[in-house]
Scaffold this motif. Structure first.
Motif, PDB file in Angstrom:
ATOM      1  N   CYS A  56      20.107  -5.921  10.937  1.00  0.00           N
ATOM      2  CA  CYS A  56      18.921  -5.378  11.617  1.00  0.00           C
ATOM      3  C   CYS A  56      18.569  -4.011  11.044  1.00  0.00           C
ATOM      4  O   CYS A  56      17.389  -3.710  10.808  1.00  0.00           O
ATOM      5  CB  CYS A  56      19.175  -5.265  13.115  1.00  0.00           C
ATOM      6  N   HIS A  57      19.584  -3.205  10.806  1.00  0.00           N
ATOM      7  CA  HIS A  57      19.351  -1.845  10.333  1.00  0.00           C
ATOM      8  C   HIS A  57      18.876  -1.814   8.886  1.00  0.00           C
ATOM      9  O   HIS A  57      17.860  -1.181   8.580  1.00  0.00           O
ATOM     10  CB  HIS A  57      20.626  -1.009  10.467  1.00  0.00           C
ATOM     11  N   ILE A  58      19.586  -2.482   7.989  1.00  0.00           N
ATOM     12  CA  ILE A  58      19.234  -2.343   6.576  1.00  0.00           C
ATOM     13  C   ILE A  58      17.933  -3.056   6.224  1.00  0.00           C
ATOM     14  O   ILE A  58      17.128  -2.550   5.448  1.00  0.00           O
ATOM     15  CB  ILE A  58      20.375  -2.809   5.646  1.00  0.00           C
ATOM     16  N   ILE A  59      17.700  -4.222   6.825  1.00  0.00           N
ATOM     17  CA  ILE A  59      16.448  -4.930   6.532  1.00  0.00           C
ATOM     18  C   ILE A  59      15.281  -4.231   7.211  1.00  0.00           C
ATOM     19  O   ILE A  59      14.218  -4.028   6.614  1.00  0.00           O
ATOM     20  CB  ILE A  59      16.547  -6.400   6.971  1.00  0.00           C
ATOM     21  N   GLY A  60      15.486  -3.832   8.485  1.00  0.00           N
ATOM     22  CA  GLY A  60      14.441  -3.092   9.184  1.00  0.00           C
ATOM     23  C   GLY A  60      14.118  -1.788   8.487  1.00  0.00           C
ATOM     24  O   GLY A  60      12.944  -1.441   8.307  1.00  0.00           O
ATOM     25  N   SER A  61      15.138  -1.064   8.054  1.00  0.00           N
ATOM     26  CA  SER A  61      14.918   0.216   7.381  1.00  0.00           C
ATOM     27  C   SER A  61      14.191   0.038   6.053  1.00  0.00           C
ATOM     28  O   SER A  61      13.339   0.847   5.690  1.00  0.00           O
ATOM     29  CB  SER A  61      16.260   0.923   7.147  1.00  0.00           C
ATOM     30  N   SER A  62      14.524  -1.021   5.327  1.00  0.00           N
ATOM     31  CA  SER A  62      13.858  -1.269   4.050  1.00  0.00           C
ATOM     32  C   SER A  62      12.370  -1.510   4.247  1.00  0.00           C
ATOM     33  O   SER A  62      11.527  -0.969   3.513  1.00  0.00           O
ATOM     34  CB  SER A  62      14.501  -2.471   3.350  1.00  0.00           C
ATOM     35  N   LEU A  63      12.034  -2.316   5.239  1.00  0.00           N
ATOM     36  CA  LEU A  63      10.624  -2.616   5.501  1.00  0.00           C
ATOM     37  C   LEU A  63       9.859  -1.376   5.942  1.00  0.00           C
ATOM     38  O   LEU A  63       8.743  -1.112   5.475  1.00  0.00           O
ATOM     39  CB  LEU A  63      10.519  -3.713   6.563  1.00  0.00           C
ATOM     40  N   ILE A  64      10.459  -0.594   6.831  1.00  0.00           N
ATOM     41  CA  ILE A  64       9.722   0.557   7.351  1.00  0.00           C
ATOM     42  C   ILE A  64       9.654   1.689   6.331  1.00  0.00           C
ATOM     43  O   ILE A  64       8.705   2.480   6.352  1.00  0.00           O
ATOM     44  CB  ILE A  64      10.329   1.067   8.676  1.00  0.00           C
ATOM     45  N   LEU A  65      10.632   1.768   5.433  1.00  0.00           N
ATOM     46  CA  LEU A  65      10.549   2.775   4.373  1.00  0.00           C
ATOM     47  C   LEU A  65       9.331   2.521   3.495  1.00  0.00           C
ATOM     48  O   LEU A  65       8.598   3.452   3.140  1.00  0.00           O
ATOM     49  CB  LEU A  65      11.818   2.773   3.522  1.00  0.00           C
ATOM     50  N   PHE A  66       9.102   1.260   3.142  1.00  0.00           N
ATOM     51  CA  PHE A  66       7.930   0.920   2.348  1.00  0.00           C
ATOM     52  C   PHE A  66       6.659   1.127   3.148  1.00  0.00           C
ATOM     53  O   PHE A  66       5.680   1.726   2.666  1.00  0.00           O
ATOM     54  CB  PHE A  66       8.017  -0.532   1.862  1.00  0.00           C
ATOM     55  N   ALA A  67       6.635   0.610   4.374  1.00  0.00           N
ATOM     56  CA  ALA A  67       5.432   0.727   5.204  1.00  0.00           C
ATOM     57  C   ALA A  67       5.093   2.184   5.469  1.00  0.00           C
ATOM     58  O   ALA A  67       3.932   2.603   5.349  1.00  0.00           O
ATOM     59  CB  ALA A  67       5.634  -0.024   6.523  1.00  0.00           C
ATOM     60  N   GLY A  68       6.092   2.969   5.822  1.00  0.00           N
ATOM     61  CA  GLY A  68       5.862   4.373   6.145  1.00  0.00           C
ATOM     62  C   GLY A  68       5.481   5.209   4.942  1.00  0.00           C
ATOM     63  O   GLY A  68       4.677   6.135   5.057  1.00  0.00           O
ATOM     64  N   PHE A  69       6.033   4.879   3.774  1.00  0.00           N
ATOM     65  CA  PHE A  69       5.768   5.666   2.578  1.00  0.00           C
ATOM     66  C   PHE A  69       4.277   5.680   2.246  1.00  0.00           C
ATOM     67  O   PHE A  69       3.707   6.730   1.919  1.00  0.00           O
ATOM     68  CB  PHE A  69       6.556   5.105   1.390  1.00  0.00           C
ATOM     69  N   PHE A  70       3.633   4.543   2.360  1.00  0.00           N
ATOM     70  CA  PHE A  70       2.222   4.453   1.986  1.00  0.00           C
ATOM     71  C   PHE A  70       1.289   4.929   3.095  1.00  0.00           C
ATOM     72  O   PHE A  70       0.092   5.111   2.854  1.00  0.00           O
ATOM     73  CB  PHE A  70       1.879   3.026   1.574  1.00  0.00           C
ATOM     74  N   GLN A  71       1.826   5.141   4.291  1.00  0.00           N
ATOM     75  CA  GLN A  71       0.995   5.652   5.380  1.00  0.00           C
ATOM     76  C   GLN A  71       0.485   7.064   5.099  1.00  0.00           C
ATOM     77  O   GLN A  71      -0.516   7.490   5.666  1.00  0.00           O
ATOM     78  CB  GLN A  71       1.784   5.652   6.695  1.00  0.00           C
ATOM     79  N   PHE A  72       1.184   7.790   4.241  1.00  0.00           N
ATOM     80  CA  PHE A  72       0.772   9.156   3.935  1.00  0.00           C
ATOM     81  C   PHE A  72      -0.186   9.222   2.745  1.00  0.00           C
ATOM     82  O   PHE A  72      -0.617  10.300   2.351  1.00  0.00           O
ATOM     83  CB  PHE A  72       2.008  10.017   3.661  1.00  0.00           C
ATOM     84  N   SER A  73      -0.517   8.065   2.195  1.00  0.00           N
ATOM     85  CA  SER A  73      -1.520   7.999   1.130  1.00  0.00           C
ATOM     86  C   SER A  73      -2.914   8.040   1.756  1.00  0.00           C
ATOM     87  O   SER A  73      -3.186   7.354   2.743  1.00  0.00           O
ATOM     88  CB  SER A  73      -1.345   6.702   0.332  1.00  0.00           C
ATOM     89  N   LYS A  74      -3.803   8.857   1.179  1.00  0.00           N
ATOM     90  CA  LYS A  74      -5.165   8.956   1.720  1.00  0.00           C
ATOM     91  C   LYS A  74      -5.877   7.623   1.680  1.00  0.00           C
ATOM     92  O   LYS A  74      -6.661   7.294   2.580  1.00  0.00           O
ATOM     93  CB  LYS A  74      -5.956  10.010   0.934  1.00  0.00           C
ATOM     94  N   ALA A  75      -5.627   6.850   0.627  1.00  0.00           N
ATOM     95  CA  ALA A  75      -6.283   5.549   0.499  1.00  0.00           C
ATOM     96  C   ALA A  75      -5.896   4.625   1.648  1.00  0.00           C
ATOM     97  O   ALA A  75      -6.743   3.907   2.204  1.00  0.00           O
ATOM     98  CB  ALA A  75      -5.925   4.912  -0.836  1.00  0.00           C
ATOM     99  N   VAL A  76      -4.618   4.640   2.022  1.00  0.00           N
ATOM    100  CA  VAL A  76      -4.156   3.803   3.129  1.00  0.00           C
ATOM    101  C   VAL A  76      -4.563   4.400   4.462  1.00  0.00           C
ATOM    102  O   VAL A  76      -5.025   3.696   5.361  1.00  0.00           O
ATOM    103  CB  VAL A  76      -2.625   3.616   3.069  1.00  0.00           C
ATOM    104  N   TYR A  77      -4.407   5.727   4.591  1.00  0.00           N
ATOM    105  CA  TYR A  77      -4.736   6.387   5.861  1.00  0.00           C
ATOM    106  C   TYR A  77      -6.207   6.192   6.238  1.00  0.00           C
ATOM    107  O   TYR A  77      -6.544   5.994   7.403  1.00  0.00           O
ATOM    108  CB  TYR A  77      -4.417   7.876   5.775  1.00  0.00           C
ATOM    109  N   ASN A  78      -7.080   6.240   5.245  1.00  0.00           N
ATOM    110  CA  ASN A  78      -8.513   6.094   5.512  1.00  0.00           C
ATOM    111  C   ASN A  78      -8.949   4.645   5.697  1.00  0.00           C
ATOM    112  O   ASN A  78     -10.086   4.379   6.061  1.00  0.00           O
ATOM    113  CB  ASN A  78      -9.324   6.726   4.374  1.00  0.00           C
ATOM    114  N   ASN A  79      -8.031   3.718   5.443  1.00  0.00           N
ATOM    115  CA  ASN A  79      -8.321   2.298   5.642  1.00  0.00           C
ATOM    116  C   ASN A  79      -7.717   1.869   6.976  1.00  0.00           C
ATOM    117  O   ASN A  79      -6.555   1.506   7.061  1.00  0.00           O
ATOM    118  CB  ASN A  79      -7.739   1.484   4.486  1.00  0.00           C
ATOM    119  N   ARG A  80      -8.523   1.932   8.021  1.00  0.00           N
ATOM    120  CA  ARG A  80      -8.009   1.651   9.364  1.00  0.00           C
ATOM    121  C   ARG A  80      -7.395   0.257   9.479  1.00  0.00           C
ATOM    122  O   ARG A  80      -6.424   0.052  10.207  1.00  0.00           O
ATOM    123  CB  ARG A  80      -9.141   1.775  10.393  1.00  0.00           C
TER     124      ARG A  80
END
Length: 217
Positions: A56-80
């Motif tokens: 649960c931890h390693i698979i969940g962490s892997s997914l959220i690391l990718f998802a969260g990393f791109f959340q700080f990109s302006k291109a992703v942030y501006n795409n609701r």
């Protein structure tokens, strides 16, 4: 300055990618647990609690690391239409998979009280910051949401920095078993990350007006 930040971004992405890909390559194959450090965790695995929490931890962490990393990109942030589902994936992954799994794994840490305390405090702050970030956006408090998400991802990124320090100590030092090394990297993996997030929040002069509840969903 922009070039340095861009290089730092690529460096961080490289480590996130290596960690996430490494997790799926190393621990795939019908969840065979005779792999990597799990070979020294047989006593914990035999309890029946450790292995489900670990995955649960390693698979969940892997997914959220990718998802969260791109959340700080302006291109992703501006795409609701992209930012919202990725945000929900991040929050759901932290609160229901990665963090609960980490709590169980922490119970089986065998490197002393200080290492246990470090991981326990880090995980608790991770849950608090992530939950507050979700509650803030539900209330339309966008600026507070952004600040909390920075704190939350700083703690998620500790998975990367922890392994970076372990790699560095293994290659250039005496390894993690050298006296007090694991205590140092346990705290070093997340405390500086959180300080960087606080500095970014402190110098961020952007203030976004609260939005209505209907627009925050």
């Amino acid at each position: 300055m922009k070039i340095a930040l861009k290089l730092l971004w690529y460096f961080a992405f490289l480590w996130v990618a290596m960690l996430c890909i490494g997790v799926f390559v190393m621990y795939s194959g019908f969840f065979k647990y005779q792999r990597a450090f799990l070979t020294i965790k047989q006593a914990a695995i035999n309890t029946g609690w450790y292995l489900p929490a670990f995955y649960c931890h390693i698979i969940g962490s892997s997914l959220i690391l990718f998802a969260g990393f791109f959340q700080f990109s302006k291109a992703v942030y501006n795409n609701r239409q992209l930012h919202r589902p990725l945000g929900k994936l991040y929050v759901f992954g932290v609160l229901f998979f990665a963090a609960p799994g980490a709590y169980v794994m922490t119970l089986f840490v065998n490197r002393g009280n200080w290492v246990f305390a470090s991981f326990f405090v880090q995980n608790t702050l991770w849950v608090i910051f992530t939950l507050l970030a979700w509650l803030y956006i539900k209330k339309g408090r966008v600026t507070d949401h952004i600040y909390m998400m920075r704190r939350s991802y700083a703690l998620a990124f500790a998975a990367v920095t922890l392994r970076f320090y372990i790699w560095g100590l293994t290659v250039f030092g005496h390894g993690v078993n050298f006296e007090n090394n694991y205590i140092i990297i346990a705290f070093l993996s997340w405390v500086p990350n959180l300080l960087v997030a606080e500095l970014i929040n402190h110098f961020d002069n952007t203030r976004i007006s609260p939005i209505s509840h209907d627009n925050s969903n």
